[in-house]
Design a protein around this motif. Structure first.
Motif, PDB file in Angstrom:
ATOM      1  N   SER A   1       0.813  -1.227   0.000  1.00 21.25           N
ATOM      2  CA  SER A   1       0.000   0.000   0.000  1.00 21.25           C
ATOM      3  C   SER A   1       0.839   1.266   0.000  1.00 21.25           C
ATOM      4  O   SER A   1       0.294   2.359  -0.113  1.00 21.25           O
ATOM      5  N   ARG A   2       2.170   1.143   0.112  1.00 21.47           N
ATOM      6  CA  ARG A   2       3.019   2.338   0.132  1.00 21.47           C
ATOM      7  C   ARG A   2       3.023   2.994  -1.249  1.00 21.47           C
ATOM      8  O   ARG A   2       3.206   2.326  -2.271  1.00 21.47           O
ATOM      9  N   ASN A   3       2.837   4.301  -1.281  1.00 18.65           N
ATOM     10  CA  ASN A   3       2.921   5.061  -2.522  1.00 18.65           C
ATOM     11  C   ASN A   3       3.381   6.475  -2.183  1.00 18.65           C
ATOM     12  O   ASN A   3       3.706   6.781  -1.024  1.00 18.65           O
ATOM     13  N   SER A   4       3.419   7.326  -3.179  1.00 15.07           N
ATOM     14  CA  SER A   4       3.926   8.682  -2.956  1.00 15.07           C
ATOM     15  C   SER A   4       2.992   9.523  -2.107  1.00 15.07           C
ATOM     16  O   SER A   4       3.393  10.591  -1.625  1.00 15.07           O
ATOM     17  N   GLY A   5       1.748   9.062  -1.911  1.00 13.60           N
ATOM     18  CA  GLY A   5       0.808   9.836  -1.107  1.00 13.60           C
ATOM     19  C   GLY A   5       0.882   9.560   0.370  1.00 13.60           C
ATOM     20  O   GLY A   5       0.485  10.391   1.180  1.00 13.60           O
ATOM     21  N   ASN A   6       1.390   8.376   0.768  1.00  9.98           N
ATOM     22  CA  ASN A   6       1.419   8.041   2.190  1.00  9.98           C
ATOM     23  C   ASN A   6       2.802   7.631   2.676  1.00  9.98           C
ATOM     24  O   ASN A   6       2.939   7.085   3.767  1.00  9.98           O
ATOM     25  N   SER A   7       3.831   7.845   1.859  1.00 10.05           N
ATOM     26  CA  SER A   7       5.193   7.498   2.257  1.00 10.05           C
ATOM     27  C   SER A   7       6.170   8.338   1.449  1.00 10.05           C
ATOM     28  O   SER A   7       5.764   9.200   0.670  1.00 10.05           O
TER      29      SER A   7
END
Length: 495
Positions: A57-63
């Motif tokens: 679930s890691r992406n540029s919006g939450n990490s």
């Protein structure tokens, strides 16, 4: 036939019963042990599954992952960013200077165009009467570049007083009787290598296509060391100016340097302002941090991403990057979908950043308390509610959930989170440092691995010099030529 006494029957039955009880107890013990083992495996698998789901679930919006990795297979795209009333539209803003080709009243060159050939009547139009200009066109173009070999002959003269004088060699020339590439061609090599990440062989090919002269790969590669030596003194001044700056952005990023597996990767550190850039190649240890500019800072505000080494730097104040905090709050929103506090804290923090930007545009030194009182109250309330909902994991050495760690940071380090409100010279994010590190990721995408640590240090020594010159509005090619000819661009000293 001998009769069996009742007491013997009872004793035998008691023995059988005892054996059965022992068997049942043994089996029950085995079942309990097996059940405990299976329960431990289930717990381990559940923890592993949760860890893998979080990783996916890691992406540029939450990490801190780059946006370029958002569309990888199995990745979850980040949610659209919330829109604010009056949010700027993408593209050029009203009143912003454009980048179009504007008509010039003073062109570098004028050329008159007349009709050619004969008229229908048979007369030559060269003898026709000029009735004046009917239309004008302006073309912006470059001349065709062709490398020219120039021989400079140094003459010796004798004054009538008897003294003999010899003409000086031209700038950039080698030993007498040798042929060298001039500073313009050298500057093109450095420009393509450092600013546009062109590999050595392709750089030589581009130079050949542009000028007709093809330098050797060794010459092109050697320009990195030559340019780094030429800007050494300027970089010492840049480092001194960075140390004396009142506000600094700092960051670090992994890069693959030198032969070997990924475990030998290095880290590129940067300390910068909107006018200065200083790089350092090392690792992510405190030893590397101590070799960089950080130990020499005094009473400076350091904007960073909460990496623990920054907190160990003595004598500095901290501004935690709010962009990283907003990504962590987005992660908390996904981890606790029924909770209200992550969204409320994020909205309040965005409102506080907006208030700081508005006050800065007005030329204020700090944000007025009345402008942020309501949003500050919402932010603090969201943190308190989150702390009541996300409890600590018992145990002094127990690893806490990311949401709990974030909430404790927002509570215990509120001054470091919101310092940008009290001094508008402080940016709320470390975006400047991330922008200065982005070229290293572009280089890595092109080349994969930089094979030499020495060449990498030379590359970023030149890059720091050129980035600083660019931030001051200096022409990059002029700065390169100046450095190679012994007259490098120098950053102005603060008043």
């Amino acid at each position: 036939m001998t009769a069996v006494a009742p007491d013997d029957d009872l004793a035998e039955l008691a023995g059988v019963q005892g054996v059965l009880i022992e068997i049942l107890e043994a089996r029950n013990g085995d079942l309990e042990a097996r059940n405990a083992e299976l329960s431990a495996q289930v717990a381990e698998m559940a923890e592993r599954l949760a860890r893998l789901e979080r990783l996916v679930s890691r992406n540029s919006g939450n990490s801190g992952m780059p946006p370029s990795a958002d569309d990888l297979p199995g990745k979850t795209m980040p949610a659209p960013k919330p829109k604010r009333d009056g949010q700027k539209r993408p593209g050029k803003q009203p009143g912003a200077p454009g980048a179009h080709l504007a008509w010039s009243e003073n062109p570098d060159k004028r050329e008159d165009l007349f009709p050619q050939g004969p008229c229908a009547c048979g007369r030559d139009l060269a003898d026709a009467d000029d009735l004046g200009v009917t239309a004008s066109h302006q073309l912006m173009d470059t001349p065709v570049v062709t490398a020219a070999l120039t021989q400079y002959d140094e003459h010796m003269v004798a004054c009538r007083c008897g003294r003999v004088h010899v003409a000086a060699a031209p700038t950039g020339a080698g030993e007498a009787g040798t042929v060298t590439y001039g500073p313009n061609l050298q500057a093109w090599c450095v420009f393509l290598l450092v600013m546009h990440h062109v590999p050595v062989e392709r750089c030589a090919q581009v130079i050949e296509a542009l000028t007709g002269a093809r330098p050797s790969d060794g010459f092109v590669h050697g320009m990195l060391a030559r340019a780094a030596k030429a800007v050494r003194g300027v970089n010492m001044l840049i480092r001194a100016l960075v140390i004396t700056a009142s506000v600094l952005c700092a960051d670090e990023t992994p890069i693959r340097v030198g032969p070997g597996p990924k475990t030998r990767k290095k880290y590129l550190l940067v300390a910068c302002t909107n006018l200065l850039t200083c790089y350092f190649l090392g690792d992510r240890s405190m030893k590397t941090f101590d070799m960089f500019v950080f130990p020499d800072l005094s009473a400076a505000v350091l904007v960073h991403d909460r990496y623990q080494n920054y907190d160990a730097i003595p004598g500095v104040l901290h501004q935690l990057c709010t962009q990283h905090l907003l990504r962590d709050l987005e992660d908390a929103t996904q981890s606790y979908p029924d909770a209200v506090w992550p969204g409320q804290a994020a909205e309040a923090l965005r409102a506080l950043i907006h208030a700081a930007n508005t006050a800065r545009a007005k030329g204020l030194a700090r944000v007025p308390d009345a402008d942020i009182a309501a949003d500050l109250r919402l932010f603090r309330h969201a943190v308190r509610v989150g702390l009541s909902e996300v409890r600590r994991v018992p145990g002094a050495n127990s690893k806490q959930k990311p949401g709990r760690t974030l909430l404790e940071c927002l509570r215990d380090r509120e001054d470091d989170v919101l310092r940008f409100l009290t001094d508008l010279r402080i940016p709320p994010t470390s975006n400047q440092a991330e922008r200065d590190l982005r070229p290293s990721k572009t280089q890595q995408k092109i080349s994969g691995r930089l094979r030499s640590e020495t060449a990498t240090r030379n590359r970023y020594a030149v890059r720091g010099y050129l980035d600083t010159a660019r931030k001051h509005g200096a022409d990059i090619m002029t700065a390169i030529r100046g450095a190679l000819t012994g007259n490098p661009w120098m950053p102005p000293l603060p008043a």
